[in-house]
Write an enzyme that holds these catalytic residues in place. Structure first.
Site, PDB file in Angstrom:
ATOM      1  N   ARG A  83      25.379 -17.920  45.878  1.00  0.00           N
ATOM      2  CA  ARG A  83      25.321 -19.326  45.432  1.00  0.00           C
ATOM      3  C   ARG A  83      26.733 -19.838  45.163  1.00  0.00           C
ATOM      4  NH1 ARG A  83      21.325 -18.580  40.421  1.00  0.00           N
ATOM      5  NH2 ARG A  83      22.959 -17.019  40.044  1.00  0.00           N
ATOM      6  N   HIS A 115      27.218 -10.656  35.916  1.00  0.00           N
ATOM      7  CA  HIS A 115      25.778 -10.886  36.095  1.00  0.00           C
ATOM      8  C   HIS A 115      25.008  -9.637  35.697  1.00  0.00           C
ATOM      9  CE1 HIS A 115      21.988 -12.195  37.899  1.00  0.00           C
ATOM     10  NE2 HIS A 115      22.493 -13.407  37.778  1.00  0.00           N
ATOM     11  N   HIS A 167      23.701 -18.069  29.892  1.00  0.00           N
ATOM     12  CA  HIS A 167      22.829 -18.402  31.033  1.00  0.00           C
ATOM     13  C   HIS A 167      23.314 -19.746  31.605  1.00  0.00           C
ATOM     14  CE1 HIS A 167      19.419 -18.337  33.593  1.00  0.00           C
ATOM     15  NE2 HIS A 167      18.476 -18.771  32.768  1.00  0.00           N
ATOM     16  N   SER A 206      15.497 -18.068  31.723  1.00  0.00           N
ATOM     17  CA  SER A 206      14.666 -19.273  31.879  1.00  0.00           C
ATOM     18  C   SER A 206      13.347 -18.956  32.579  1.00  0.00           C
ATOM     19  CB  SER A 206      15.427 -20.388  32.619  1.00  0.00           C
ATOM     20  OG  SER A 206      15.992 -19.916  33.813  1.00  0.00           O
ATOM     21  N   ASP A 215      27.716 -20.349  38.379  1.00  0.00           N
ATOM     22  CA  ASP A 215      28.276 -21.338  37.455  1.00  0.00           C
ATOM     23  C   ASP A 215      29.788 -21.492  37.579  1.00  0.00           C
ATOM     24  OD1 ASP A 215      25.744 -21.870  36.292  1.00  0.00           O
ATOM     25  OD2 ASP A 215      25.896 -19.972  35.217  1.00  0.00           O
TER      26      ASP A 215
HETATM   27  N1  CMX Z   1      33.839 -11.718  30.576  1.00  0.00           N
HETATM   28  C1  CMX Z   1      34.098 -10.814  29.608  1.00  0.00           C
HETATM   29  N2  CMX Z   1      33.290  -9.784  29.306  1.00  0.00           N
HETATM   30  C2  CMX Z   1      32.195  -9.631  30.079  1.00  0.00           C
HETATM   31  C3  CMX Z   1      31.884 -10.497  31.134  1.00  0.00           C
HETATM   32  C4  CMX Z   1      32.752 -11.586  31.360  1.00  0.00           C
HETATM   33  N3  CMX Z   1      32.527 -12.501  32.302  1.00  0.00           N
HETATM   34  N4  CMX Z   1      30.741 -10.093  31.708  1.00  0.00           N
HETATM   35  C5  CMX Z   1      30.338  -8.999  31.029  1.00  0.00           C
HETATM   36  N5  CMX Z   1      31.210  -8.720  30.033  1.00  0.00           N
HETATM   37  C6  CMX Z   1      31.107  -7.684  29.014  1.00  0.00           C
HETATM   38  C7  CMX Z   1      29.842  -7.877  28.203  1.00  0.00           C
HETATM   39  O1  CMX Z   1      30.017  -8.889  27.212  1.00  0.00           O
HETATM   40  C8  CMX Z   1      29.612  -6.502  27.648  1.00  0.00           C
HETATM   41  O2  CMX Z   1      30.502  -6.301  26.587  1.00  0.00           O
HETATM   42  P1  CMX Z   1      30.058  -5.495  25.235  1.00  0.00           P
HETATM   43  O3  CMX Z   1      29.630  -4.139  25.719  1.00  0.00           O
HETATM   44  O4  CMX Z   1      31.290  -5.498  24.412  1.00  0.00           O
HETATM   45  O5  CMX Z   1      28.929  -6.271  24.637  1.00  0.00           O
HETATM   46  C9  CMX Z   1      30.055  -5.609  28.811  1.00  0.00           C
HETATM   47  O6  CMX Z   1      30.942  -6.418  29.607  1.00  0.00           O
HETATM   48  C10 CMX Z   1      28.925  -5.119  29.675  1.00  0.00           C
HETATM   49  O7  CMX Z   1      28.178  -6.247  30.131  1.00  0.00           O
HETATM   50  P2  CMX Z   1      27.440  -6.206  31.563  1.00  0.00           P
HETATM   51  O8  CMX Z   1      26.427  -5.108  31.514  1.00  0.00           O
HETATM   52  O9  CMX Z   1      28.428  -6.196  32.657  1.00  0.00           O
HETATM   53  O10 CMX Z   1      26.746  -7.636  31.597  1.00  0.00           O
HETATM   54  P3  CMX Z   1      25.349  -8.094  30.953  1.00  0.00           P
HETATM   55  O11 CMX Z   1      24.271  -7.779  31.912  1.00  0.00           O
HETATM   56  O12 CMX Z   1      25.203  -7.568  29.573  1.00  0.00           O
HETATM   57  O13 CMX Z   1      25.570  -9.667  30.837  1.00  0.00           O
HETATM   58  C11 CMX Z   1      26.234 -11.815  31.578  1.00  0.00           C
HETATM   59  C12 CMX Z   1      25.537 -10.505  31.956  1.00  0.00           C
HETATM   60  C13 CMX Z   1      26.046 -12.819  32.705  1.00  0.00           C
HETATM   61  C14 CMX Z   1      25.600 -12.370  30.305  1.00  0.00           C
HETATM   62  C15 CMX Z   1      27.753 -11.520  31.352  1.00  0.00           C
HETATM   63  O14 CMX Z   1      28.324 -11.073  32.552  1.00  0.00           O
HETATM   64  C16 CMX Z   1      28.504 -12.731  30.829  1.00  0.00           C
HETATM   65  O15 CMX Z   1      28.542 -12.938  29.609  1.00  0.00           O
HETATM   66  N6  CMX Z   1      29.151 -13.544  31.748  1.00  0.00           N
HETATM   67  C17 CMX Z   1      29.818 -14.765  31.324  1.00  0.00           C
HETATM   68  C18 CMX Z   1      28.814 -15.876  31.081  1.00  0.00           C
HETATM   69  C19 CMX Z   1      28.188 -16.362  32.382  1.00  0.00           C
HETATM   70  O16 CMX Z   1      28.875 -16.659  33.340  1.00  0.00           O
HETATM   71  N7  CMX Z   1      26.867 -16.488  32.390  1.00  0.00           N
HETATM   72  C20 CMX Z   1      26.129 -17.064  33.521  1.00  0.00           C
HETATM   73  C21 CMX Z   1      25.292 -16.059  34.304  1.00  0.00           C
HETATM   74  C22 CMX Z   1      24.529 -16.724  35.419  1.00  0.00           C
HETATM   75  C23 CMX Z   1      23.451 -17.616  34.874  1.00  0.00           C
HETATM   76  O17 CMX Z   1      22.503 -17.109  34.249  1.00  0.00           O
HETATM   77  O18 CMX Z   1      23.537 -18.835  35.040  1.00  0.00           O
END
Ligand code: CMX
Length: 464
Positions: free
Chosen positions: A357, A348, A302, A272, A403
């Protein structure tokens, strides 16, 4: 005329491609089915990129590795953000102050314990901790700027119920750009050294109007759709907001003050904030820039994760009950992961510890709703998820983010409409990203335009 031809997906200049990835597919040479053509090409290109990353992922072009280029630019140091900085272990600092420090030093409402978001905005935009008098002046100013133009009210009142609250929010903000003082000044030929002044005016107007937009969406979508009542110029921003939403519990208003403070800013690279910065760099006015950022916040990875967490918790409750055992919780979490979904509210891109938070919302819950069943469930999930995500082996941060906790608090006070939660996140996010936008114009940051490469060129260049 040949009816068929062989499309080999072996692209030129790909000696690194394993021979097993050379996929031949028979499709009609004259097919008009674009999707089928694409479907034939995608698997081979996926394999080519995978193999290329395996061999060259760590190779650098300048300071940037191939992995960073394909990997969402993770870790590239390429942005300036003065309002806040995110430390992977410690979490967010707003102008150098942690969340507990902000809770301590920022002015509060009479009898309240949580900081007023007006004070946080003052801190973000100036770098100074405001006095209570300065915060009161902002509350008054925002109350005075809050009125919506009639066409935005009409737009909101005519939105079909099936339009998601975030789409309503973003549409209304886009339509508000009719009021942009920056767009007007620009069309009248204002000197670039003065851009920041009208961007500041738009920022103040927009922040003032957002609770009215958000409350109108809430009332229309989930209540009787009747008016939201008048703004009280003696009340603070959050108190007016909760009153317009139709809530009269002072504890809910306190929660809203905390909520609107902590969701405001998370440095410059999140979707964002970065979107607002990027779109603003084209000198799109603050309304258009902020609406673009809200469309990014509406993504489930996000801001929409706050809605997803509650959807997930509800499923959990339905399937294994509120008093599920640790074993049942573990099984449910593995089921989520095995079905190819993420555990919402965990992980994250930058943080590597529990999000502060999350922690401050947990503390609020411990103080105000320690026996709430859903809160207890969230606490139990907190014990079980991190070891499982760690066991998965690929998740860089197994800890909860903001979240994972926010929805539980909202549910407790009666706001059960989870599709609405990201709108609250959006109202708060305005404080940070618009403060950043004012500074981007004040410092004369140019239009953002990073260089991209094609895979073909990258392969050629690195082979050399
Ligand atoms: N559950 C399952 N798998 C997860 C995970 C979770 N909570 N968090 C990361 N992973 C996975 C990723 O999908 C990725 O898998 P692939 O290699 O198969 O694609 C792998 O672990 C590596 O990811 P990462 O480097 O640890 O995380 P990223 O920086 O790529 O992504 C985020 C960060 C937040 C998108 C991810 O942790 C996620 O999808 N979390 C769940 C959704 C969420 O809570 N989002 C809110 C974030 C805060 C916000 O912006 O408001």
């Amino acid at each position: 005329m040949a009816l068929f031809r062989i499309i080999t997906n072996k692209l030129p200049e790909t000696p690194i491609l394993p021979s097993s990835c050379v996929i031949a597919r028979m499709i009609s040479a004259e097919t008009t089915d674009l999707k089928a053509v694409l479907q034939a090409k995608i698997p081979a290109e996926q394999e080519r990129v995978k193999a290329f990353k395996k061999d060259y992922g760590g190779t650098k072009l300048g300071d940037v590795t191939v992995d960073m280029m394909y990997g969402g630019m993770r870790g590239i140091k390429g942005l300036i953000c003065d309002t806040s900085v995110l430390d992977p272990d410690e979490g967010i600092r707003f102008r150098g102050l942690s969340i507990p420090e902000c809770q301590k030093v920022l002015p509060k409402a009479a009898g309240g314990a949580e900081p007023l978001p007006e004070g946080l905005f003052w801190l973000l935009i100036t770098g100074d901790v405001p006095t209570p008098g300065q915060v009161k002046a902002i509350s008054k100013e925002w109350a005075n700027r809050a009125e919506l133009p009639a066409h935005v009210v009409t737009l909101l009142n005519n939105m079909p119920a099936k339009v998601h609250p975030m789409s309503q929010f973003s549409s209304a903000i886009t339509a508000l750009n009719s009021e942009s003082k920056f767009a007007k000044a620009y069309s009248e030929g204002v000197h670039k050294s003065k851009y920041w002044e009208s961007v500041y005016e738009d920022t103040m107007d927009l922040i003032a109007k957002l609770p009215v937009v958000a409350a109108t969406i809430y009332r229309n979508s989930y209540r009787d759709g009747k008016g939201i009542g008048a703004i009280d110029t003696n009340k603070d921003w959050s108190a007016n907001f909760t009153q317009m939403l139709g809530y009269d519990n002072p504890e809910f208003t306190e929660l809203m003050r905390l909520y609107l403070t902590i969701h405001s800013d998370h440095e410059g690279g999140n979707v964002s904030a970065h979107t607002v910065h990027l779109v603003g760099s084209a000198l799109s006015d603050p309304y258009l820039s902020f609406a673009a950022g809200m469309n990014g916040l509406a993504g489930p990875l996000h801001g929409l994760a706050n809605q997803e967490v509650l959807v997930w918790l509800q499923k959990l409750r339905q399937q294994i009950g509120e008093d599920a055992t640790e074993e049942q919780l573990k099984e449910f979490i593995w089921k989520t992961l095995k079905s190819g979904q993420v555990v919402p509210g965990y992980g994250h891109a930058v943080l590597r510890k529990t999000d502060p938070r999350y922690t401050c919302q947990r503390e609020f819950a411990l103080k105000h709703l320690p026996d709430d069943k859903l809160f207890r469930l969230v606490s139990n999930v907190y014990k079980v998820v991190p070891p499982i995500l760690t066991e998965l082996g690929k998740v860089k941060n197994p800890w909860p983010n903001v979240d994972a906790h926010s929805g539980v608090l909202l549910q407790y006070y009666g706001m059960k409409e989870m599709n609405y939660y990201t709108v609250l996140f959006g109202v708060s996010r305005a404080l940070g990203v618009l403060a950043q936008l004012v500074w981007s114009r004040a410092l004369g940051f140019p239009i953002e335009r990073p260089k991209s490469f094609s895979t073909d060129i990258l392969v050629k260049q690195l082979k050399k």
